[in-house]
Design a protein around this motif. Sequence first.
Motif, PDB file in Angstrom:
ATOM      1  N   THR A  14      44.246 -13.165 -25.468  1.00 44.28           N
ATOM      2  CA  THR A  14      43.896 -12.303 -25.034  1.00 44.28           C
ATOM      3  C   THR A  14      45.488 -11.972 -25.070  1.00 44.28           C
ATOM      4  O   THR A  14      46.739 -12.705 -25.423  1.00 44.28           O
ATOM      5  CB  THR A  14      43.683 -12.462 -22.913  1.00 44.28           C
ATOM      6  OG1 THR A  14      43.389 -13.471 -22.691  1.00 44.28           O
ATOM      7  CG2 THR A  14      43.706 -11.269 -22.705  1.00 44.28           C
ATOM      8  N   LYS A  16      47.454  -9.596 -24.562  1.00 39.17           N
ATOM      9  CA  LYS A  16      48.608  -8.876 -23.147  1.00 39.17           C
ATOM     10  C   LYS A  16      50.237  -9.593 -23.018  1.00 39.17           C
ATOM     11  O   LYS A  16      50.005 -10.375 -23.639  1.00 39.17           O
ATOM     12  CB  LYS A  16      47.711  -9.553 -21.724  1.00 39.17           C
ATOM     13  CG  LYS A  16      48.117 -10.882 -21.661  1.00 39.17           C
ATOM     14  CD  LYS A  16      46.867 -10.891 -20.257  1.00 39.17           C
ATOM     15  CE  LYS A  16      47.023 -10.678 -18.735  1.00 39.17           C
ATOM     16  NZ  LYS A  16      48.377 -11.440 -18.306  1.00 39.17           N
ATOM     17  N   THR A  17      50.840  -8.749 -22.307  1.00 43.10           N
ATOM     18  CA  THR A  17      52.204  -9.610 -21.817  1.00 43.10           C
ATOM     19  C   THR A  17      51.463 -11.044 -20.776  1.00 43.10           C
ATOM     20  O   THR A  17      50.694 -10.704 -19.746  1.00 43.10           O
ATOM     21  CB  THR A  17      53.049  -8.352 -21.294  1.00 43.10           C
ATOM     22  OG1 THR A  17      52.581  -8.581 -20.234  1.00 43.10           O
ATOM     23  CG2 THR A  17      53.158  -7.597 -22.393  1.00 43.10           C
ATOM     24  N   PRO A  18      52.660 -11.455 -20.222  1.00 43.38           N
ATOM     25  CA  PRO A  18      51.885 -12.284 -19.329  1.00 43.38           C
ATOM     26  C   PRO A  18      51.929 -11.611 -17.623  1.00 43.38           C
ATOM     27  O   PRO A  18      52.736 -10.794 -17.687  1.00 43.38           O
ATOM     28  CB  PRO A  18      53.451 -13.782 -19.542  1.00 43.38           C
ATOM     29  CG  PRO A  18      53.980 -13.238 -20.494  1.00 43.38           C
ATOM     30  CD  PRO A  18      53.793 -12.019 -20.871  1.00 43.38           C
ATOM     31  N   LYS A  19      51.410 -12.533 -16.562  1.00 41.83           N
ATOM     32  CA  LYS A  19      51.286 -12.016 -15.605  1.00 41.83           C
ATOM     33  C   LYS A  19      52.660 -11.543 -14.654  1.00 41.83           C
ATOM     34  O   LYS A  19      53.502 -12.110 -15.012  1.00 41.83           O
ATOM     35  CB  LYS A  19      50.416 -13.123 -14.800  1.00 41.83           C
ATOM     36  CG  LYS A  19      50.177 -12.016 -13.545  1.00 41.83           C
ATOM     37  CD  LYS A  19      49.724 -13.198 -12.341  1.00 41.83           C
ATOM     38  CE  LYS A  19      48.967 -12.269 -10.721  1.00 41.83           C
ATOM     39  NZ  LYS A  19      48.952 -13.713  -9.926  1.00 41.83           N
ATOM     40  N   THR A  21      54.493  -9.636 -15.776  1.00 43.86           N
ATOM     41  CA  THR A  21      56.010  -8.718 -17.109  1.00 43.86           C
ATOM     42  C   THR A  21      55.526  -7.216 -17.583  1.00 43.86           C
ATOM     43  O   THR A  21      53.867  -7.122 -17.901  1.00 43.86           O
ATOM     44  CB  THR A  21      56.111  -9.763 -17.915  1.00 43.86           C
ATOM     45  OG1 THR A  21      54.675 -10.409 -18.414  1.00 43.86           O
ATOM     46  CG2 THR A  21      56.323 -10.976 -16.934  1.00 43.86           C
ATOM     47  N   LYS A  22      56.054  -6.688 -18.542  1.00 42.98           N
ATOM     48  CA  LYS A  22      55.492  -5.398 -19.286  1.00 42.98           C
ATOM     49  C   LYS A  22      56.272  -5.178 -19.913  1.00 42.98           C
ATOM     50  O   LYS A  22      57.611  -5.539 -19.341  1.00 42.98           O
ATOM     51  CB  LYS A  22      55.331  -4.671 -18.137  1.00 42.98           C
ATOM     52  CG  LYS A  22      56.808  -3.944 -16.762  1.00 42.98           C
ATOM     53  CD  LYS A  22      56.366  -2.656 -16.611  1.00 42.98           C
ATOM     54  CE  LYS A  22      56.509  -1.479 -17.129  1.00 42.98           C
ATOM     55  NZ  LYS A  22      56.559  -0.576 -16.457  1.00 42.98           N
ATOM     56  N   ASP A  23      55.647  -4.311 -20.639  1.00 45.25           N
ATOM     57  CA  ASP A  23      56.866  -3.480 -22.489  1.00 45.25           C
ATOM     58  C   ASP A  23      57.452  -2.826 -21.267  1.00 45.25           C
ATOM     59  O   ASP A  23      56.859  -1.609 -20.869  1.00 45.25           O
ATOM     60  CB  ASP A  23      55.487  -3.305 -22.967  1.00 45.25           C
ATOM     61  CG  ASP A  23      55.092  -5.140 -23.360  1.00 45.25           C
ATOM     62  OD1 ASP A  23      56.286  -6.025 -23.980  1.00 45.25           O
ATOM     63  OD2 ASP A  23      54.221  -4.886 -24.447  1.00 45.25           O
ATOM     64  N   ARG A 118      57.894 -16.812  -9.841  1.00 43.74           N
ATOM     65  CA  ARG A 118      56.563 -16.974  -9.629  1.00 43.74           C
ATOM     66  C   ARG A 118      56.035 -15.582  -8.563  1.00 43.74           C
ATOM     67  O   ARG A 118      55.474 -16.790  -7.856  1.00 43.74           O
ATOM     68  CB  ARG A 118      56.071 -17.399  -9.557  1.00 43.74           C
ATOM     69  CG  ARG A 118      56.461 -18.468 -11.244  1.00 43.74           C
ATOM     70  CD  ARG A 118      56.374 -19.899 -11.232  1.00 43.74           C
ATOM     71  NE  ARG A 118      54.893 -20.122 -11.299  1.00 43.74           N
ATOM     72  CZ  ARG A 118      54.289 -20.598 -10.621  1.00 43.74           C
ATOM     73  NH1 ARG A 118      54.662 -21.248  -9.340  1.00 43.74           N
ATOM     74  NH2 ARG A 118      52.742 -20.863 -10.608  1.00 43.74           N
ATOM     75  N   GLU A 130      59.288 -11.088 -13.851  1.00 45.55           N
ATOM     76  CA  GLU A 130      60.742 -10.661 -14.774  1.00 45.55           C
ATOM     77  C   GLU A 130      61.138  -9.403 -14.042  1.00 45.55           C
ATOM     78  O   GLU A 130      60.564  -8.489 -14.468  1.00 45.55           O
ATOM     79  CB  GLU A 130      60.134 -10.550 -15.775  1.00 45.55           C
ATOM     80  CG  GLU A 130      61.559  -9.923 -16.574  1.00 45.55           C
ATOM     81  CD  GLU A 130      61.434 -10.445 -18.243  1.00 45.55           C
ATOM     82  OE1 GLU A 130      60.255  -9.277 -18.819  1.00 45.55           O
ATOM     83  OE2 GLU A 130      61.694 -11.042 -18.868  1.00 45.55           O
TER      84      GLU A 130
ATOM     85  N   ASP B  52      62.001  -2.727 -24.434  1.00 46.32           N
ATOM     86  CA  ASP B  52      62.179  -3.622 -24.471  1.00 46.32           C
ATOM     87  C   ASP B  52      60.934  -4.417 -24.066  1.00 46.32           C
ATOM     88  O   ASP B  52      60.020  -3.888 -23.247  1.00 46.32           O
ATOM     89  CB  ASP B  52      62.495  -3.797 -22.721  1.00 46.32           C
ATOM     90  CG  ASP B  52      63.358  -5.152 -22.140  1.00 46.32           C
ATOM     91  OD1 ASP B  52      63.539  -6.021 -22.439  1.00 46.32           O
ATOM     92  OD2 ASP B  52      63.494  -5.155 -20.339  1.00 46.32           O
ATOM     93  N   GLU B  82      48.913 -18.732 -16.691  1.00 50.55           N
ATOM     94  CA  GLU B  82      49.338 -18.571 -18.005  1.00 50.55           C
ATOM     95  C   GLU B  82      50.304 -19.700 -18.441  1.00 50.55           C
ATOM     96  O   GLU B  82      51.593 -19.978 -17.907  1.00 50.55           O
ATOM     97  CB  GLU B  82      49.525 -17.238 -18.466  1.00 50.55           C
ATOM     98  CG  GLU B  82      48.247 -16.137 -17.628  1.00 50.55           C
ATOM     99  CD  GLU B  82      48.904 -14.954 -17.779  1.00 50.55           C
ATOM    100  OE1 GLU B  82      48.184 -13.890 -17.629  1.00 50.55           O
ATOM    101  OE2 GLU B  82      49.924 -14.733 -18.243  1.00 50.55           O
ATOM    102  N   MET B 100      49.134  -3.963 -29.296  1.00 49.84           N
ATOM    103  CA  MET B 100      48.878  -3.359 -27.622  1.00 49.84           C
ATOM    104  C   MET B 100      49.229  -2.139 -27.412  1.00 49.84           C
ATOM    105  O   MET B 100      48.373  -1.454 -26.776  1.00 49.84           O
ATOM    106  CB  MET B 100      49.615  -4.236 -26.908  1.00 49.84           C
ATOM    107  CG  MET B 100      49.280  -5.702 -26.481  1.00 49.84           C
ATOM    108  SD  MET B 100      50.514  -6.311 -24.581  1.00 49.84           S
ATOM    109  CE  MET B 100      50.295  -5.425 -24.150  1.00 49.84           C
TER     110      MET B 100
END
Lengths: 495, 495
Positions: A14, A16-19, A21-23, A118, A130, B52, B82, B100
């Motif tokens: 998939t 995506k970024t890990p749950k 977290t975001k860019d 978490r 994060e 970032d 994950e 993305m």
Amino acid sequence: MASKEGKEKAQQFTLKTPKGTKDWADRDMVLRSRIFDTISSVFKRHGGVTIDTPVFELREILAGKYGEDSKLIYDLQDQGGELCSLRYDLTVPFARFLAMNPTIQQIKRYHLAKVYRRDQPAMTKGRMREFYQCDFDIAGQYERMIPDSEILCIAVEGLTALGIEDFVIKLNHRKILDGIFAVCGVPLADVRKISSAVDKLDKMPWEDVKNEMTEEKGLPIEAADQIGEYVKMKGGVDLLVKLQQDELLMSNESAATGIKDMEVLFSYIKSFGIQDKLSFDLSLARGLDYYTGIIYECVTSASAPPSDRTNKDKTSKPKDPDQDVSEYVGVGSIAAGGRYDELVGMFSQSKKSSVMPCVGISFGVERLFSIIKAKEDMSRIRPNETDVFVMAFGGGKEWTGFLPERLKISKVLWEAGIGAEFMYKSKPKPRQQFDAADKIGAPLAVILGQEEYAHGMVKVKELGLGENSDEGRDVEIENLTDHISRLLVTIKGRR
Amino acid sequence: MASKEGKEKAQQFTLKTPKGTKDWADRDMVLRSRIFDTISSVFKRHGGVTIDTPVFELREILAGKYGEDSKLIYDLQDQGGELCSLRYDLTVPFARFLAMNPTIQQIKRYHLAKVYRRDQPAMTKGRMREFYQCDFDIAGQYERMIPDSEILCIAVEGLTALGIEDFVIKLNHRKILDGIFAVCGVPLADVRKISSAVDKLDKMPWEDVKNEMTEEKGLPIEAADQIGEYVKMKGGVDLLVKLQQDELLMSNESAATGIKDMEVLFSYIKSFGIQDKLSFDLSLARGLDYYTGIIYECVTSASAPPSDRTNKDKTSKPKDPDQDVSEYVGVGSIAAGGRYDELVGMFSQSKKSSVMPCVGISFGVERLFSIIKAKEDMSRIRPNETDVFVMAFGGGKEWTGFLPERLKISKVLWEAGIGAEFMYKSKPKPRQQFDAADKIGAPLAVILGQEEYAHGMVKVKELGLGENSDEGRDVEIENLTDHISRLLVTIKGRR
């Protein structure tokens, strides 16, 4: 060239970024950087020096510091070698740093960095797995409550500098809470878990907290009711006076010490002129194990859930753990902290160096960001800092497109510290170049024409003037950087 | 209050940061921040915008991107949910970000952040397991080699701005290397492993590399010898001309494309005037799988091991994996990068959006830091930015110590954006206060005297003048911040 293994795997995952977290990119990134700059400058003017610690620590360093929240720590896989975990906050790494550097007997340190939990994310409210913390801590043996009052001053200055006006600092003292629990008959061994129940008062009504104390944690109903009377109290100096007149509470040594601390603190807070921002609130408990003195949380109207919490239908909570719960929660506290006098000692090898009293504050950047962004006109933020777009005009079969000349002029500008871009194209059309300059919002164009360039001249033209646009001005190449530097000062002053 | 569990554990662990990581503090931290600022400002003037990304990525995102180095990736423990790993570089996360966000068709992005590699650390040479990379990448479909030439320009400007003069950029092209391997008879399936052997030429002599090719990797000796003739070649435009005359090599399509690229690149590099900094070097291979075009590494005299590598006694390598190997290695390359046209496509779900050519550079901050620190007078760096130390003088039994007044004056200074500190003590002695001001290097003292303060006056005195010290000057409190702001401009200009 991609390996075969990589190409096959490319179909399987998939994107995506890990749950949790975001860019961060574009204007959001610029706005967040401004928040960092604002907070850092407050920290610096209070004498802060900055440190940087690793993003992971030896697992034992984090053990036993976070109470019930320890289950939220991210562990690294055992790949041979040491067992490590991602940091959960910046406070425990700071305490570890102090224990490792016993020659540092006094320090005001700040640290802006990411931490990891978490937890159940609520992304649109800035509750992430994060996220950044911006911490300022004062470590060292000092006269009672002076550093504590400066920390509260920093809380007020930081939030005010960020344009947040409607905040309140809820303030309490762990020793007073411990005294309350003692005089209400909570056994010493149960203090931590009863305290953690009280800590939930900002998320659930008193009746639910009372149930947790009595049914889940076995506290007698009378004790819970007596605690309930105390933790409903809030106010300012008036509450302090009320507690000072409470003979039962004052007979408890811990409570009396905490109340004396608060008396001293209130006098300093008055000198700083920040008393209106503070609410002495006995319901504030703070979850973390390591606090030993004052504890506080800064909240705004955005901190609470959208609906009044006492009316909240608890069954409406999302059941899917991957669903964003942001509809059901507020952003929570936007800054918080307290005094932790024993944390450094937990790491120290010798008894002698084990006393290092500390008090600190932590700003939650993502939460602040979500509040500030809602008020900001994001379209006014420019994501890049390019000053000049270097163009070439010409035509006819003979025209080379002046790419080498554009490279030369760009290099001259860069070496003078001027931001410059040009089209990565041999023969770009004038329209294309203006569109590209417009897209990045460059305030100036340097235009290379065949004839003028042969005479050592280029045209400098201000962009983005719309109907007020003029023809620009011919400038000698040898004066170009001086001319542009002066022009940029004028333009930036005007815009 | 510490939990019981925490107190017991406190005795059991080693007080340290994890292997290959370290704390940054004090003057080192200031110097490193300056390096970040210098590099960022170069990136910004080339039109860079910053993003970032999370410190960890889904594990599959990193899979198959790093060749033999994949074993160095840090994995997070499976705690339910994950599977994630710490980022190994900033390039793969950038490619994932582009895949993305398919609406981004062109971007110049920079990113300064930590990356993680479970490698053998050599701490004093800046080879760490947690270290910063400072990356600038240009993504988008453009005319051949124009962005590549700007990236090399950024390499030169960045290192020059950092005060590093004696560097060389070793430059090669993956397509030329692939062509060389093809004409020397390396089977296509073996190209990657032969390339990774060639990549070790900066760390071991040709004979060892040849042995690895023939004995370990089964290449015929004649093929290895033929490769040896090529990878010994280095130069500038002269080498380009030599290759253009090599009919065997020019008959290979990959090599011919690479050689044409280099011809175009050399013309742009000449326009930028940076040709003297470049060395076209056929021995440069770069380990990572994802490069498809130019590849390069910036090296200085500090990059090589202390002793000439051909004479190095290989048996002297440390056997204890926890031992610092810094005595045996150089700092390595201080900046490096290349073109990777297929990496974004590896993440893209649709064929259409899969073409996103990229070229980039990465500066290695810890390595640059170790070189720059060795040349820097660290004693001239001030770790904090406090402008004013607020003091009170007085005496006698009546004297209160003026703590509330010091708090008030400090608050006035802070609100005017002036850095201020004071002693956390009710009745400090003058000597103690001067010593404290001296320790933090504050340039000014504001001194509160009982009589002057009653008349709305304080004394402002410049510190650190030694024998040239004067008595200071009485200033009205209402003019204090203006007076100090002006004075600070003068002092900072002078010092």
